[in-house]
Design a protein around this motif. Structure first.
Motif, PDB file in Angstrom:
ATOM      1  N   GLY A  29      29.897  25.673  39.158  1.00 10.07           N
ATOM      2  CA  GLY A  29      29.604  26.236  37.842  1.00 10.07           C
ATOM      3  C   GLY A  29      30.656  27.135  37.251  1.00 10.07           C
ATOM      4  O   GLY A  29      30.369  27.855  36.293  1.00 10.07           O
ATOM      5  N   ILE A  30      31.883  27.126  37.783  1.00  7.55           N
ATOM      6  CA  ILE A  30      32.910  27.963  37.147  1.00  7.55           C
ATOM      7  C   ILE A  30      33.396  27.273  35.878  1.00  7.55           C
ATOM      8  O   ILE A  30      33.181  26.081  35.676  1.00  7.55           O
ATOM      9  CB  ILE A  30      34.091  28.244  38.103  1.00  7.55           C
ATOM     10  CG1 ILE A  30      34.851  26.957  38.438  1.00  7.55           C
ATOM     11  CG2 ILE A  30      33.635  28.938  39.369  1.00  7.55           C
ATOM     12  CD1 ILE A  30      36.150  27.199  39.194  1.00  7.55           C
ATOM     13  N   LEU A  31      34.077  28.028  35.015  1.00  8.35           N
ATOM     14  CA  LEU A  31      34.532  27.472  33.747  1.00  8.35           C
ATOM     15  C   LEU A  31      35.535  26.336  33.985  1.00  8.35           C
ATOM     16  O   LEU A  31      36.320  26.392  34.931  1.00  8.35           O
ATOM     17  CB  LEU A  31      35.189  28.560  32.901  1.00  8.35           C
ATOM     18  CG  LEU A  31      34.248  29.672  32.423  1.00  8.35           C
ATOM     19  CD1 LEU A  31      35.032  30.791  31.780  1.00  8.35           C
ATOM     20  CD2 LEU A  31      33.227  29.104  31.436  1.00  8.35           C
ATOM     21  N   PRO A  32      35.524  25.312  33.127  1.00  8.74           N
ATOM     22  CA  PRO A  32      36.421  24.162  33.313  1.00  8.74           C
ATOM     23  C   PRO A  32      37.886  24.574  33.358  1.00  8.74           C
ATOM     24  O   PRO A  32      38.674  24.016  34.119  1.00  8.74           O
ATOM     25  CB  PRO A  32      36.140  23.272  32.095  1.00  8.74           C
ATOM     26  CG  PRO A  32      34.816  23.717  31.569  1.00  8.74           C
ATOM     27  CD  PRO A  32      34.625  25.138  31.972  1.00  8.74           C
ATOM     28  N   THR A  53      29.128  32.795  47.870  1.00  4.19           N
ATOM     29  CA  THR A  53      29.186  33.949  46.966  1.00  4.19           C
ATOM     30  C   THR A  53      29.058  33.563  45.504  1.00  4.19           C
ATOM     31  O   THR A  53      28.386  34.243  44.725  1.00  4.19           O
ATOM     32  CB  THR A  53      30.521  34.704  47.175  1.00  4.19           C
ATOM     33  OG1 THR A  53      30.601  35.146  48.522  1.00  4.19           O
ATOM     34  CG2 THR A  53      30.617  35.893  46.248  1.00  4.19           C
ATOM     35  N   LEU A  54      29.705  32.464  45.105  1.00  7.68           N
ATOM     36  CA  LEU A  54      29.804  32.145  43.682  1.00  7.68           C
ATOM     37  C   LEU A  54      28.459  32.055  42.955  1.00  7.68           C
ATOM     38  O   LEU A  54      28.289  32.674  41.904  1.00  7.68           O
ATOM     39  CB  LEU A  54      30.613  30.855  43.485  1.00  7.68           C
ATOM     40  CG  LEU A  54      32.129  31.043  43.579  1.00  7.68           C
ATOM     41  CD1 LEU A  54      32.841  29.711  43.627  1.00  7.68           C
ATOM     42  CD2 LEU A  54      32.630  31.856  42.388  1.00  7.68           C
ATOM     43  N   LEU A  79      36.982  34.726  41.263  1.00  7.81           N
ATOM     44  CA  LEU A  79      36.466  33.777  40.265  1.00  7.81           C
ATOM     45  C   LEU A  79      35.313  34.368  39.460  1.00  7.81           C
ATOM     46  O   LEU A  79      35.319  34.291  38.224  1.00  7.81           O
ATOM     47  CB  LEU A  79      36.060  32.468  40.953  1.00  7.81           C
ATOM     48  CG  LEU A  79      37.209  31.704  41.626  1.00  7.81           C
ATOM     49  CD1 LEU A  79      36.711  30.418  42.262  1.00  7.81           C
ATOM     50  CD2 LEU A  79      38.333  31.419  40.644  1.00  7.81           C
ATOM     51  N   PRO A  80      34.296  34.983  40.096  1.00  8.62           N
ATOM     52  CA  PRO A  80      33.245  35.621  39.288  1.00  8.62           C
ATOM     53  C   PRO A  80      33.803  36.718  38.386  1.00  8.62           C
ATOM     54  O   PRO A  80      33.346  36.916  37.260  1.00  8.62           O
ATOM     55  CB  PRO A  80      32.298  36.212  40.336  1.00  8.62           C
ATOM     56  CG  PRO A  80      32.559  35.452  41.579  1.00  8.62           C
ATOM     57  CD  PRO A  80      33.999  35.063  41.534  1.00  8.62           C
ATOM     58  N   LEU A  81      34.821  37.440  38.889  1.00 10.23           N
ATOM     59  CA  LEU A  81      35.427  38.519  38.103  1.00 10.23           C
ATOM     60  C   LEU A  81      36.065  37.970  36.835  1.00 10.23           C
ATOM     61  O   LEU A  81      35.868  38.511  35.738  1.00 10.23           O
ATOM     62  CB  LEU A  81      36.498  39.201  38.972  1.00 10.23           C
ATOM     63  CG  LEU A  81      36.955  40.592  38.564  1.00 10.23           C
ATOM     64  CD1 LEU A  81      35.875  41.603  38.930  1.00 10.23           C
ATOM     65  CD2 LEU A  81      38.247  40.958  39.278  1.00 10.23           C
ATOM     66  N   LEU A  82      36.805  36.865  36.971  1.00  9.56           N
ATOM     67  CA  LEU A  82      37.461  36.269  35.807  1.00  9.56           C
ATOM     68  C   LEU A  82      36.438  35.752  34.801  1.00  9.56           C
ATOM     69  O   LEU A  82      36.674  35.775  33.585  1.00  9.56           O
ATOM     70  CB  LEU A  82      38.382  35.122  36.263  1.00  9.56           C
ATOM     71  CG  LEU A  82      39.607  35.545  37.082  1.00  9.56           C
ATOM     72  CD1 LEU A  82      40.312  34.321  37.659  1.00  9.56           C
ATOM     73  CD2 LEU A  82      40.576  36.361  36.233  1.00  9.56           C
ATOM     74  N   GLU A  83      35.295  35.274  35.307  1.00  7.35           N
ATOM     75  CA  GLU A  83      34.254  34.747  34.410  1.00  7.35           C
ATOM     76  C   GLU A  83      33.567  35.860  33.605  1.00  7.35           C
ATOM     77  O   GLU A  83      32.989  35.605  32.554  1.00  7.35           O
ATOM     78  CB  GLU A  83      33.197  33.995  35.226  1.00  7.35           C
ATOM     79  CG  GLU A  83      33.770  32.909  36.118  1.00  7.35           C
ATOM     80  CD  GLU A  83      33.809  31.544  35.469  1.00  7.35           C
ATOM     81  OE1 GLU A  83      32.802  31.162  34.862  1.00  7.35           O
ATOM     82  OE2 GLU A  83      34.846  30.871  35.571  1.00  7.35           O
ATOM     83  N   VAL A 179      34.736  48.467  31.506  1.00  5.57           N
ATOM     84  CA  VAL A 179      34.713  47.664  32.731  1.00  5.57           C
ATOM     85  C   VAL A 179      33.308  47.114  32.992  1.00  5.57           C
ATOM     86  O   VAL A 179      32.338  47.863  33.076  1.00  5.57           O
ATOM     87  CB  VAL A 179      35.200  48.496  33.942  1.00  5.57           C
ATOM     88  CG1 VAL A 179      34.946  47.752  35.246  1.00  5.57           C
ATOM     89  CG2 VAL A 179      36.687  48.806  33.796  1.00  5.57           C
ATOM     90  N   LYS A 180      33.220  45.782  33.103  1.00  4.76           N
ATOM     91  CA  LYS A 180      31.928  45.126  33.349  1.00  4.76           C
ATOM     92  C   LYS A 180      31.738  44.747  34.811  1.00  4.76           C
ATOM     93  O   LYS A 180      30.632  44.439  35.229  1.00  4.76           O
ATOM     94  CB  LYS A 180      31.826  43.863  32.488  1.00  4.76           C
ATOM     95  CG  LYS A 180      31.820  44.138  30.997  1.00  4.76           C
ATOM     96  CD  LYS A 180      31.623  42.855  30.203  1.00  4.76           C
ATOM     97  CE  LYS A 180      32.930  42.188  29.909  1.00  4.76           C
ATOM     98  NZ  LYS A 180      32.826  41.064  28.955  1.00  4.76           N
ATOM     99  N   ALA A 181      32.839  44.732  35.578  1.00  3.71           N
ATOM    100  CA  ALA A 181      32.756  44.327  36.986  1.00  3.71           C
ATOM    101  C   ALA A 181      33.763  45.127  37.806  1.00  3.71           C
ATOM    102  O   ALA A 181      34.919  45.264  37.417  1.00  3.71           O
ATOM    103  CB  ALA A 181      33.020  42.831  37.135  1.00  3.71           C
TER     104      ALA A 181
END
Length: 491
Positions: A29-32, A53-54, A79-83, A179-181
């Motif tokens: 489910g990460i961004l394309p 984790t994802l 990856l979650p951080l970038l999303e 900061v959100k994450a």
């Protein structure tokens, strides 16, 4: 998380049946665009820590992630951080509105060492390349001005060490209010007493509503208890491959020898000539020993560099670049490089001095055998260090409680480590093919403070001569009981 536009989760959960990973990053489910950036460098299937984790982290939940070193923790949180970050590419794709964009950092990664800071930054830049996510590393030993200029231009993710983060935040150059994450990488180190006050100050500058993720290979119970103070109902994820039991990585072949300190340089020189030896890292407990061993190995014909705290940042980065580029193939370092340094092709790790504890041992040997590759770890235990080693051996349940007495001429050393017969402690001239440390230029970083470093930016290279004294020195009158004394000292 931009919930309304998140791609739907795959209908089946990823599985590890018979040791096979049956999912890809796209299915998780990460961004394309992120998947495209990873595929461009040959990364398509996740490691267990990433796969587990994802789904949790992408939903916005707090996570405590634990996995052996070298098994992909950086992308697990990266990856979650970038999303979580909103960039112009998201507006163009219709996933976000223009008013959601900001020039202030939207995500923060706090790390314990400068070397790890660079490592994490490079990994995030790779994964965020297609979306053009702006990632900035902030750490000490470098000039402030370029970091301040980058912050003024706008960044999306900041990766930094606590000291420099607090410096820039205190000067109002770094705005943490968006900061959100937050990620604490090597969390056991970040929540140790040495870093804890600084980490708490940084956390107090962040918005109360945020996602917090902690990742490390070793996570003692006390650290987890402490971490929960900063988290909201975190999910604790421990990940390991199905065929990888025990606390150390299965594909690292470990050897432990009892060795005499006077014989160690000769012993190490012979180990470095083992068949199939690629890049090698040698760990020492003290800066002085690291500098001395690097110098000795260079004199013996090896292309060696050093990384330790007495070197300026430019010299540390020069050695690491030369190691990554293959100009040197032996890196001698203190534990400053034991966490997070991920260099492809490290086949041997040598513990020249016994590590302080089992955590340090795991992080040191974890520089080899990364991402499924095989590696060899050799630990040389002095007679005085036997009690310390026994504690490490017991904590990790290893079979080396009584290390075998070993010298540079011991037949079993040659046999176990596949050292060709007749090998001596000096590298033959025909095999000295590396360019060496001097072939890698030292970058001018405008370094700040510290021993072994160049002059401050703007300071003269050579100390100016002091001007001659322009006034007569003050004459003092000798007195006793208020009465002046003559030259003989009598009133």
């Amino acid at each position: 998380m931009r919930g309304a536009v998140r791609p739907p989760w795959p209908p089946r959960a990823a599985s590890h049946r018979r040791g096979k990973i049956l999912s890809t990053f796209r299915e998780l489910g990460i961004l394309p665009e992120t998947a495209e950036a990873l595929e461009a460098v040959g990364i398509t299937s996740p490691f267990p820590i990433q796969e587990m984790t994802l789904p949790v982290a992408l939903s916005g939940s707090d996570v405590i992630g634990q996995a052996k070193t070298g098994t992909g923790k950086t992308l697990g949180f990266g990856l979650p951080l970038l999303e979580r970050v909103t960039v112009p590419a998201d507006v163009e794709a219709g996933r976000a509105k223009p008013e959601q964009l900001t020039e202030a950092p939207q995500a923060l990664v706090v790390v314990p060492t400068r070397e790890l800071c660079q490592q994490v930054t490079n990994d995030l830049l790779t994964a965020g390349k297609v979306r053009n996510v702006r990632v900035l590393s902030i750490y000490g030993g470098r000039a402030y001005e370029p970091q301040v200029e980058a912050l003024k231009k706008g960044v999306d993710v900041v990766v930094g060490t606590p000291g420099r983060l607090l410096d820039l935040a205190g000067q109002k150059k770094l705005n943490l209010s968006h900061v959100k994450a937050l990620v604490l990488d090597e969390a056991d180190e970040m929540l140790d007493l040495g870093f804890l006050p600084d980490v708490e100050r940084i956390i107090n500058m962040l918005p109360a509503r945020r996602q917090t993720m902690l990742f490390s290979a070793t996570m003692p119970g006390a650290v987890i208890g402490l971490a929960r103070r900063y988290m909201s109902q975190p999910t604790h994820i421990r990940a390991a491959a199905p065929d990888d039991q025990g606390k150390t990585v299965a594909n690292i072949k470990q050897h432990v020898f009892r060795a005499h300190s006077m014989d160690k340089p000769e012993l190490v020189s012979r180990i470095l000539q083992a068949d199939g030896r690629g890049l090698a890292m040698i760990f020492c407990r003290t800066k002085r020993t690291a500098a001395d061993i690097a110098e000795q190995l260079t004199r013996r014909g090896f292309a060696a560099g050093a990384v330790h705290g007495d070197l300026g940042q430019g010299a540390r980065e020069q050695a690491l670049r030369a190691f990554r580029n293959g100009k040197v193939d032996v890196l001698v370092c203190t534990d400053v490089a034991a966490r997070g340094i991920d260099v492809e092709g490290v086949t041997h790790v040598i513990n020249y001095q016994t590590p302080e504890d089992e955590k340090t041992y795991l992080h040191r040997i974890g520089r080899t055998g990364r991402a499924g590759a095989k590696g060899t770890a050799v630990t040389l235990v002095d007679w005085d260090d036997i009690p310390r080693w026994k504690l490490i051996n017991k904590a990790l349940d290893l079979p080396f409680d009584e290390p075998e007495e070993t010298y540079s001429t011991s037949p079993h050393l040659y046999e176990l480590l596949e050292i060709p017969e007749g090998t001596k402690g000096i590298l033959p001239r025909a095999e000295r093919t590396r360019a060496g440390l001097a072939a890698e230029e030292v970058e001018d970083l405008g370094e700040t403070g510290g021993r072994g470093r160049g002059p401050r930016r703007g300071a003269p290279a050579v100390e100016e001569e002091r001007p001659s004294r322009t006034r007569t020195p003050r004459q003092r009158r000798r007195t006793r009981g208020g009465a002046p004394l003559d030259e003989s000292g009598t009133p």
